[in-house]
Design a protein around this motif. Structure first.
Motif, PDB file in Angstrom:
ATOM      1  N   HIS A   1      23.191  32.374 139.342  1.00 28.76           N
ATOM      2  CA  HIS A   1      22.817  32.716 137.957  1.00 28.76           C
ATOM      3  C   HIS A   1      21.692  31.819 137.447  1.00 28.76           C
ATOM      4  CE1 HIS A   1      25.852  29.563 137.055  1.00 28.76           C
ATOM      5  NE2 HIS A   1      26.725  30.305 137.721  1.00 28.76           N
ATOM      6  N   CYS A   2      21.713  30.546 137.860  1.00 29.53           N
ATOM      7  CA  CYS A   2      20.658  29.624 137.409  1.00 29.53           C
ATOM      8  C   CYS A   2      19.321  29.943 138.081  1.00 29.53           C
ATOM      9  CB  CYS A   2      21.046  28.187 137.706  1.00 29.53           C
ATOM     10  SG  CYS A   2      22.461  27.618 136.750  1.00 29.53           S
TER      11      CYS A   2
ATOM     12  N   ARG B   1      25.034  31.340 129.851  1.00 29.84           N
ATOM     13  CA  ARG B   1      25.605  30.035 130.215  1.00 29.84           C
ATOM     14  C   ARG B   1      24.633  28.909 129.848  1.00 29.84           C
ATOM     15  NH1 ARG B   1      26.725  33.351 134.768  1.00 29.84           N
ATOM     16  NH2 ARG B   1      28.899  33.272 135.475  1.00 29.84           N
TER      17      ARG B   1
ATOM     18  N   CYS C   1      24.088  26.215 131.602  1.00 29.14           N
ATOM     19  CA  CYS C   1      23.321  25.829 132.797  1.00 29.14           C
ATOM     20  C   CYS C   1      22.113  26.744 132.964  1.00 29.14           C
ATOM     21  CB  CYS C   1      24.210  25.880 134.044  1.00 29.14           C
ATOM     22  SG  CYS C   1      25.006  27.485 134.312  1.00 29.14           S
ATOM     23  N   CYS C   2      22.298  28.024 132.628  1.00 23.70           N
ATOM     24  CA  CYS C   2      21.204  28.988 132.779  1.00 23.70           C
ATOM     25  C   CYS C   2      20.152  28.797 131.688  1.00 23.70           C
ATOM     26  CB  CYS C   2      21.755  30.411 132.740  1.00 23.70           C
ATOM     27  SG  CYS C   2      22.832  30.779 134.136  1.00 23.70           S
TER      28      CYS C   2
HETATM   29 ZN   LIG Z   1      23.610  29.046 135.443  1.00 25.41          ZN
END
Ligand SMILES: [Zn+2]
Length: 311
Positions: A20-21, A119, A121-122
């Protein structure tokens, strides 16, 4: 090499492990330097600089198993990555939240769908990608300035909104470039720029940035102190100049020997030492500072009444 270049090279090494990141960062890079169209399907990432190109290549390879990735280095014209197979173009664009399927087919988004940056992190990864593709930071020795230059307002505002979620307050302005409007998301506060370096994960650059900032702060503090002392000195000198003028007037009109002994002592001490401080005179005459001050006020009253009687 520029400070900006150093930050970007550091970010090149920073590759997330979660898919996802990777996708969020790629999505930002495509927004910043992608050429996208659907009729006919085209996805090309073109960069002037080698660093964002290399990052895009890494992200595409790690996140997708593409068969049709073409790399090209145009001498003097930058680097480009092109995906040539239509199904692969749609796969990448829809994973990155840049196209939407409608009843009539596909439609381009003005900015990546919200799910891409759901998110935290994303969100960091997205800001990192946006900086690699469209950002720059000034050398902190000169001034504090960090900006993202984007072609669409929605994209500039997305970066602004994501920064806001980390408590960083960025602004968006329109700049005219090559007779075309571009959108600049920027910030000028040193501590907030440090926050952005931290959000993106460029920790070595952050340390350098903070070192420079500390030295600058100390230097500013010293300058302020010096200015303040200079202003005090100015006040002392201008008070002494005024006192000298008062005394000269009294001397001229009345003669100093008409003054009571206490006033005459102070007047003579001032004339003998035009730049002495009140403290100097107080020590010299063996009387308190407030006593000296009081006598100067008396001299001032006499001088003022002389000035008035003259006019
Ligand atoms: Zn992420």
């Amino acid at each position: 090499m520029s400070f900006s270049g150093d930050v970007k090279r550091e970010l090149l090494e920073h590759v997330g492990s979660a898919r996802h990141c990777l996708i969020a960062e790629l999505s930002a890079l495509i927004c910043a330097c992608g050429r996208v169209s659907l009729e006919p399907p085209m996805l090309e990432i073109h960069t002037e600089n080698e660093v964002p190109y290399k990052k895009a290549l890494t992200l595409l390879q790690k996140a997708f198993n593409l068969k049709s990735l073409e790399e090209q280095h145009v001498e003097g014209g930058g680097w480009s990555l092109r995906i040539t197979l239509a199904p692969e173009i749609y796969t990448v664009l829809s994973a990155c939240g840049l196209v939407q399927r409608t009843a009539d087919g596909w439609m381009l988004e003005t900015a990546p769908e919200e799910r891409i940056t759901e998110r935290s992190c994303c969100r960091r990864a997205y800001i990192r990608g946006a900086f690699l593709g469209s950002g720059s930071i000034n050398d902190p020795n000169k001034n504090y300035h960090l900006e993202f230059v984007l072609e669409q307002k929605a994209k500039a505002e997305k970066v602004q909104r994501l920064l806001g979620e980390f408590g960083v307050e960025a602004h968006v302005l329109i700049r005219r470039r090559f007779s075309k409007d571009i959108y600049v998301t920027y910030l000028k506060d040193g501590s907030q720029i440090a926050d952005v370096l931290n959000i993106m994960g460029s920790h070595a650059s952050l340390l350098r940035f903070e070192d420079i900032r500390v030295v600058k702060d100390v230097r500013n503090q010293i300058n302020r102190q010096v200015n303040c002392e200079a202003a005090n000195l100015d006040r002392i000198v201008s008070a002494a100049v005024r006192q000298t003028e008062d005394i000269r007037l009294i001397e001229e009109r009345l003669g100093l020997d008409t003054l009571p002994k206490g006033l005459r002592e102070v007047a003579e001490a001032r004339l003998a030492a035009p730049d002495a401080s009140l403290m100097d005179i107080s020590v010299q005459l063996g009387i308190g500072k407030s006593g000296v001050n009081h006598r100067f006020r008396k001299l001032l009253e006499i001088a003022d009444s002389l000035r008035q009687s003259k006019s």
